[in-house]
Design a protein around this motif. Structure first.
Motif, PDB file in Angstrom:
ATOM      1  N   SER A   1       0.977  -1.353  -0.108  1.00 58.75           N
ATOM      2  CA  SER A   1       0.043   0.148   0.089  1.00 58.75           C
ATOM      3  C   SER A   1       0.866   1.263   0.105  1.00 58.75           C
ATOM      4  CB  SER A   1      -0.901  -0.163   1.318  1.00 58.75           C
ATOM      5  OG  SER A   1      -1.849   1.088   1.118  1.00 58.75           O
ATOM      6  N   ILE A   2      -0.010   2.301  -0.530  1.00 59.14           N
ATOM      7  CA  ILE A   2       0.901   3.639  -0.691  1.00 59.14           C
ATOM      8  C   ILE A   2       0.081   4.372   0.467  1.00 59.14           C
ATOM      9  CG2 ILE A   2       1.622   5.559  -2.121  1.00 59.14           C
ATOM     10  CD1 ILE A   2       2.122   3.614  -4.387  1.00 59.14           C
ATOM     11  N   ILE A   3       0.677   5.298   1.079  1.00 57.42           N
ATOM     12  CA  ILE A   3       0.014   6.487   2.040  1.00 57.42           C
ATOM     13  C   ILE A   3       0.515   7.739   1.363  1.00 57.42           C
ATOM     14  CG2 ILE A   3      -0.120   7.630   4.340  1.00 57.42           C
ATOM     15  CD1 ILE A   3      -0.129   4.909   5.463  1.00 57.42           C
ATOM     16  N   LEU A   4      -0.481   8.639   1.057  1.00 62.39           N
ATOM     17  CA  LEU A   4       0.095   9.908   0.450  1.00 62.39           C
ATOM     18  C   LEU A   4      -0.691  11.109   1.325  1.00 62.39           C
ATOM     19  CD1 LEU A   4       0.598  11.898  -1.935  1.00 62.39           C
ATOM     20  CD2 LEU A   4      -1.523  11.593  -2.778  1.00 62.39           C
ATOM     21  N   LEU A   5       0.283  11.910   1.969  1.00 64.57           N
ATOM     22  CA  LEU A   5      -0.237  13.081   2.790  1.00 64.57           C
ATOM     23  C   LEU A   5       0.132  14.418   1.816  1.00 64.57           C
ATOM     24  CD1 LEU A   5      -0.698  13.966   6.240  1.00 64.57           C
ATOM     25  CD2 LEU A   5       0.754  15.412   5.096  1.00 64.57           C
ATOM     26  N   SER A   6      -0.820  15.323   1.607  1.00 64.39           N
ATOM     27  CA  SER A   6      -0.488  16.761   1.092  1.00 64.39           C
ATOM     28  C   SER A   6      -1.324  17.831   1.595  1.00 64.39           C
ATOM     29  CB  SER A   6      -0.487  16.472  -0.359  1.00 64.39           C
ATOM     30  OG  SER A   6      -0.349  17.856  -0.878  1.00 64.39           O
ATOM     31  N   ASP A   7      -0.960  18.841   1.666  1.00 62.30           N
ATOM     32  CA  ASP A   7      -1.600  19.866   2.487  1.00 62.30           C
ATOM     33  C   ASP A   7      -1.861  21.132   1.272  1.00 62.30           C
ATOM     34  OD1 ASP A   7       0.968  21.518   2.228  1.00 62.30           O
ATOM     35  OD2 ASP A   7       0.359  22.491   3.980  1.00 62.30           O
ATOM     36  N   GLY A   8      -1.696  20.742   0.070  1.00 63.00           N
ATOM     37  CA  GLY A   8      -1.434  21.872  -1.094  1.00 63.00           C
ATOM     38  C   GLY A   8      -2.174  21.254  -2.281  1.00 63.00           C
ATOM     39  N   GLN A   9      -2.006  21.993  -3.237  1.00 64.98           N
ATOM     40  CA  GLN A   9      -2.362  21.567  -4.816  1.00 64.98           C
ATOM     41  C   GLN A   9      -1.390  21.297  -5.801  1.00 64.98           C
ATOM     42  OE1 GLN A   9      -5.592  24.293  -6.194  1.00 64.98           O
ATOM     43  NE2 GLN A   9      -6.507  24.787  -4.034  1.00 64.98           N
ATOM     44  N   ASP A  10      -1.498  20.446  -6.624  1.00 65.56           N
ATOM     45  CA  ASP A  10      -0.369  20.117  -7.381  1.00 65.56           C
ATOM     46  C   ASP A  10      -0.266  21.310  -8.437  1.00 65.56           C
ATOM     47  OD1 ASP A  10       0.574  18.850 -10.092  1.00 65.56           O
ATOM     48  OD2 ASP A  10       1.219  17.518  -8.815  1.00 65.56           O
ATOM     49  N   THR A  11       0.822  21.809  -8.440  1.00 68.10           N
ATOM     50  CA  THR A  11       1.143  22.872  -9.202  1.00 68.10           C
ATOM     51  C   THR A  11       1.923  22.716 -10.446  1.00 68.10           C
ATOM     52  OG1 THR A  11       2.925  23.741  -7.789  1.00 68.10           O
ATOM     53  CG2 THR A  11       0.433  24.564  -7.563  1.00 68.10           C
TER      54      THR A  11
ATOM     55  N   GLY B   1      -8.166   2.450  -5.920  1.00 70.29           N
ATOM     56  CA  GLY B   1      -8.714   1.476  -4.837  1.00 70.29           C
ATOM     57  C   GLY B   1      -8.430   1.967  -3.275  1.00 70.29           C
ATOM     58  N   GLY B   2      -7.838   2.881  -3.042  1.00 68.48           N
ATOM     59  CA  GLY B   2      -7.775   3.519  -1.784  1.00 68.48           C
ATOM     60  C   GLY B   2      -8.905   4.255  -1.016  1.00 68.48           C
TER      61      GLY B   2
ATOM     62  N   ILE C   1      -2.037  -1.270  -6.536  1.00 72.76           N
ATOM     63  CA  ILE C   1      -1.518  -0.830  -5.331  1.00 72.76           C
ATOM     64  C   ILE C   1      -2.341   0.484  -4.937  1.00 72.76           C
ATOM     65  CG2 ILE C   1       0.431   0.487  -4.157  1.00 72.76           C
ATOM     66  CD1 ILE C   1       1.173  -2.440  -5.128  1.00 72.76           C
ATOM     67  N   PRO C   2      -3.253   0.041  -4.010  1.00 74.31           N
ATOM     68  CA  PRO C   2      -4.170   1.264  -3.541  1.00 74.31           C
ATOM     69  C   PRO C   2      -3.259   2.453  -2.682  1.00 74.31           C
ATOM     70  CG  PRO C   2      -4.058  -0.638  -1.889  1.00 74.31           C
ATOM     71  CD  PRO C   2      -3.395  -1.010  -2.972  1.00 74.31           C
ATOM     72  N   VAL C   3      -3.790   3.631  -3.094  1.00 74.94           N
ATOM     73  CA  VAL C   3      -3.217   4.731  -2.339  1.00 74.94           C
ATOM     74  C   VAL C   3      -4.318   5.463  -1.355  1.00 74.94           C
ATOM     75  CG1 VAL C   3      -2.370   6.998  -2.950  1.00 74.94           C
ATOM     76  CG2 VAL C   3      -1.791   5.436  -4.615  1.00 74.94           C
ATOM     77  N   HIS C   4      -3.933   5.348  -0.194  1.00 74.72           N
ATOM     78  CA  HIS C   4      -4.744   5.932   0.956  1.00 74.72           C
ATOM     79  C   HIS C   4      -4.268   7.365   1.170  1.00 74.72           C
ATOM     80  CE1 HIS C   4      -6.653   2.163   1.911  1.00 74.72           C
ATOM     81  NE2 HIS C   4      -5.137   1.575   1.948  1.00 74.72           N
ATOM     82  N   ALA C   5      -4.933   8.203   0.448  1.00 73.24           N
ATOM     83  CA  ALA C   5      -4.647   9.734   0.576  1.00 73.24           C
ATOM     84  C   ALA C   5      -5.060  10.436   1.818  1.00 73.24           C
ATOM     85  CB  ALA C   5      -5.198  10.242  -0.898  1.00 73.24           C
ATOM     86  N   PHE C   6      -4.327  11.460   2.237  1.00 76.96           N
ATOM     87  CA  PHE C   6      -4.780  12.431   3.489  1.00 76.96           C
ATOM     88  C   PHE C   6      -4.582  13.704   3.077  1.00 76.96           C
ATOM     89  CE2 PHE C   6      -3.653   7.980   5.061  1.00 76.96           C
ATOM     90  CZ  PHE C   6      -4.507   7.952   6.077  1.00 76.96           C
TER      91      PHE C   6
END
Length: 722
Positions: free
Chosen positions: A373-383, A440-441, A416-421
């Protein structure tokens, strides 16, 4: 006299937050180890209660700080760069230059980073300057730097753990920095799996299953809309509920749940995990955000077992793999803590590059643990990809953010599910939700930094308890006149085949004691003579992640009674409850689409109308807990649509996180809490709850953390739309 001087130095060093050089009098007694403990373990939460409540300040060099002449004077000084007060124990390190002027460490380090080596106050030229860089294991008698700027002994992150001997280059006589090694072109340098331990876990698993004859990996139940239908009556859309529940993690024969929950994760037989965390360290993450993210990562690292492997990707304008996929043994944990503690926030937000590198780690690994699994954390916008350098599309195509290798397959199950935060008010919740849905996350909305660790804890509580993989659910009609009309499965791929005689749902992984509910619509024909009608049979085919073997389980045939005389039909509360859940999700999706068009009033009325309809249902009238939670969630969404500003700041993310939770029937963090009155609790598994409680207990036991987050709680309560 010597001992008094030593005590005075210690007192001064604690009160003034400075480094005091060691003298011969400071040498330990004979027989006591002289090995110095490194600050790299600052993130390790295992012994947070051992931390002192009085913070100390890290030093940029062994000679760069000097004792202030007056503690009262230094506490009243103002930083000449940010113009705010400098106070001991306020969460900021203080740098005192050789000219005796003091500044916040982060402020002056940022100033120096741009080439300025002159005092901003007296214009004196410095010979020694504060530098922020990767944490290194210090030489004996010297002090290491904490790049985050956090106090060296602050109870927020301190733990005393002994590191393995540092790697040295004896030709150059200094320590080789772990994180300055060049990044390879191919990520096939993952640490080998411990195959002997895996075999031992399989044997232990088999022994436990043999000891417990009642053990079942999946429990299957079916519920008809009504239990009896008159022979002369027919239905075109008769609803059947298919309920699945995964088995518990198999405990040792003499180990109860309460004892097992206190043991290390590696002590319980389970499927080991390959986990890649993709962390946003752009400039907006500086300060408290980054510090609490580091602490959350420390919690994750400490709760991974020795057979689990971790790799960390840090991204801002570009992305970098901090270390290869490695097992979380004692040495692996310390190196992971060292890498995470070295992070410094700067630059833009390139989510696509971070995910690309995370996918590359998964793609090119030589060996594979059963769970990935992949855990993704971001506080902004993809620029860079969607809204910036690579795009400027009128309607952003969020698929561009995800490499094809981690897309959710249409027929081959999940990759590979990405659990996004999504973190804070400025993140792009639409892109984060799309990333999780495509892969699928799940998507979690972290409204305040105070719950980062709780959100991560809940997520890994599930990932560390996978008991079923590649689950496919088959539904077969048992009466010759029956046909399947529809299969309502949320985001899970489903299909009807054989001219309506059978249907399939691709479910993928299930966590221990996790439940799934699917609604199947069929026709019920008139029955001329028989007293009952056979409807459906359910078959589950899945892979056991420990034994790697495919298993099959079948339910009994579901039948309904067919009396001659029509009696009062009793509606199944189980079926009605799940119908309400799906209809609530549909109302949320419709309200969100309306709100995106700018019509908040209509969006609120859609939710209000469904709440009224919900209150009149059979399950709601029986005070069903799920229906109560649904109503509370819908009310919360209405309040987060009070204005356009409130919706933009928190409403959209809150709805999307709720839709993610409903569509996958899996717990997500939402708003400023991971529990409470929201529907989150309805999807939490017991092991998720245990991990969450462990996280909360660690936060409550740390006075320094309480001092840090209490003002944030007060601020959030003032800004809350309620």
């Amino acid at each position: 006299m010597g001992s008094k001087w030593r005590k005075a130095k210690l007192a001064l060093s604690k009160n003034l937050c400075v480094y005091v050089p060691r003298t011969r009098e400071d040498s330990p007694p004979p027989g006591q180890s002289t090995e110095r403990l490194s600050d790299v373990a600052l993130l390790s939460p295992g012994n947070w209660d051992m931390a002192t409540s009085q913070p100390m300040t890290p030093t940029p060099s062994s000679h760069g700080l000097r004792l202030s002449r007056s503690s009262s004077r230094s506490s009243k000084q103002t930083c000449s760069i940010c113009l705010t007060k400098m106070k001991e124990g306020g969460g900021h390190a203080i740098f005192t230059a050789e000219c005796s002027h003091s500044f916040h460490f982060q402020c002056i380090a940022s100033n120096v980073k741009h080439g300025n080596q002159i005092c901003p106050v007296c214009r004196a030229k410095w010979k020694e300057v504060p530098m922020q860089g990767p944490i290194l294991d210090p030489l004996p008698g010297r002090t290491s730097i904490n790049p985050a700027g956090w106090p060296q002994n602050d109870a927020l992150m301190t733990v005393v753990r002994r590191l393995p001997p540092p790697r040295r280059d004896f030709n150059r006589r200094h320590i080789v920095p772990l994180l300055q090694t060049p990044e390879p072109s191919v990520f096939n340098d993952d640490e080998s799996l411990d195959h002997q331990a895996a075999v031992a876990e399989k044997i232990s698993f088999s022994d436990n299953v043999t000891d417990d004859s009642s053990f079942r990996t999946i429990e299957i139940k079916t519920y008809p809309e009504v239990s009896a239908v008159s022979r002369t009556k027919s239905y075109d859309n008769f609803t059947v509920l298919v309920h699945l529940k995964a088995g518990a993690i198999v405990r040792g024969p003499n180990l109860t749940r309460s004892h097992a929950s206190l043991s290390h994760p590696s002590q319980t037989p389970r499927a080991p995990v390959d986990l890649v965390t993709v962390l946003d360290i752009s400039g907006s993450m500086a300060g408290t955000k980054l510090a609490l993210l580091k602490r959350a990562m420390g919690f994750v690292i400490q709760n991974l077992g020795s057979n689990d492997r971790l790799s960390v990707i840090a991204f801002s304008s570009t992305a970098r793999r901090l270390f290869a996929l490695r097992r979380m043994s004692d040495v692996g944990r310390q190196q992971a803590l060292q890498a995470v503690n070295s992070l410094v926030a700067s630059g833009g937000t390139n989510i696509a590059e971070g995910l690309k590198k995370g996918a590359k780690v998964m793609e090119e690994r030589r060996e594979k643990n059963p769970v990935a699994s992949i855990i993704l954390l971001s506080d902004g916008q993809d620029t860079y990809t969607v809204n910036g350098i690579g795009g400027n599309l009128p309607q952003p195509n969020y698929k561009l953010l995800l490499p094809l290798s981690i897309h959710n397959g249409d027929s081959t199950g999940f990759q590979i599910p990405v659990h996004a935060f999504g973190f804070g008010a400025d993140h792009d919740s639409s892109s984060m939700h799309s990333i999780s849905e495509i892969s699928g996350g799940t998507f979690s909305f972290i409204e305040t930094e105070t719950v980062i660790q709780d959100a991560f804890a809940q997520c890994i509580g599930g990932l560390l308890s996978v008991v079923v993989q590649e689950l496919q659910v088959g539904v077969e009609c048992m009466h010759p006149s029956l046909l399947l009309g529809s299969v309502k499965a949320g985001s899970y791929p489903s299909r009807v085949i054989d001219n309506g005689r059978a249907g399939f749902i691709d479910v993928g992984d299930l966590y221990a004691e996790e439940e799934r509910d699917f609604l199947v619509s069929i026709n019920v024909p008139v029955e001329s003579s028989r007293s009952e009608t056979p409807l459906l049979k359910v078959r589950c085919v899945y892979k056991d992640p420990l034994t790697k073997e495919m298993e099959t389980m079948e339910s009994d045939v579901l039948r309904i009674e067919r009396p001659e005389l029509a009696g009062k039909e009793v509606v199944s509360i189980e079926v009605d409850r799940q119908c309400n859940r799906l209809q609530a999700a549909e109302a949320m999706a419709q309200a969100r689409a309306t709100a995106e068009q700018g019509d908040l009033a209509t969006a609120v009325s859609i939710l209000e109308n469904f709440r009224l309809a919900l209150s009149s249902t059979v399950s709601a009238k029986s005070h069903d807990r799920l229906c109560i939670a649904l109503d509370a969630e819908l009310k919360e969404i209405q309040e987060r649509m009070a204005s356009r500003h409130v919706y933009e700041v928190s409403g959209r993310a809150y709805i999307l996180s709720g839709l993610s939770s409903h569509s996958w029937q899996r717990a997500t963090a939402r708003g400023d809490s991971t529990d409470g009155s929201s529907l989150v609790q309805s999807y939490q598994t017991p092991l998720m709850t245990e991990m969450l409680h462990q996280s909360q207990a660690s936060l409550l036991s740390c006075p320094s953390t309480q001092r840090l987050i209490q003002p944030l709680w007060l601020l959030n309560s003032q800004l809350s739309p309620r």
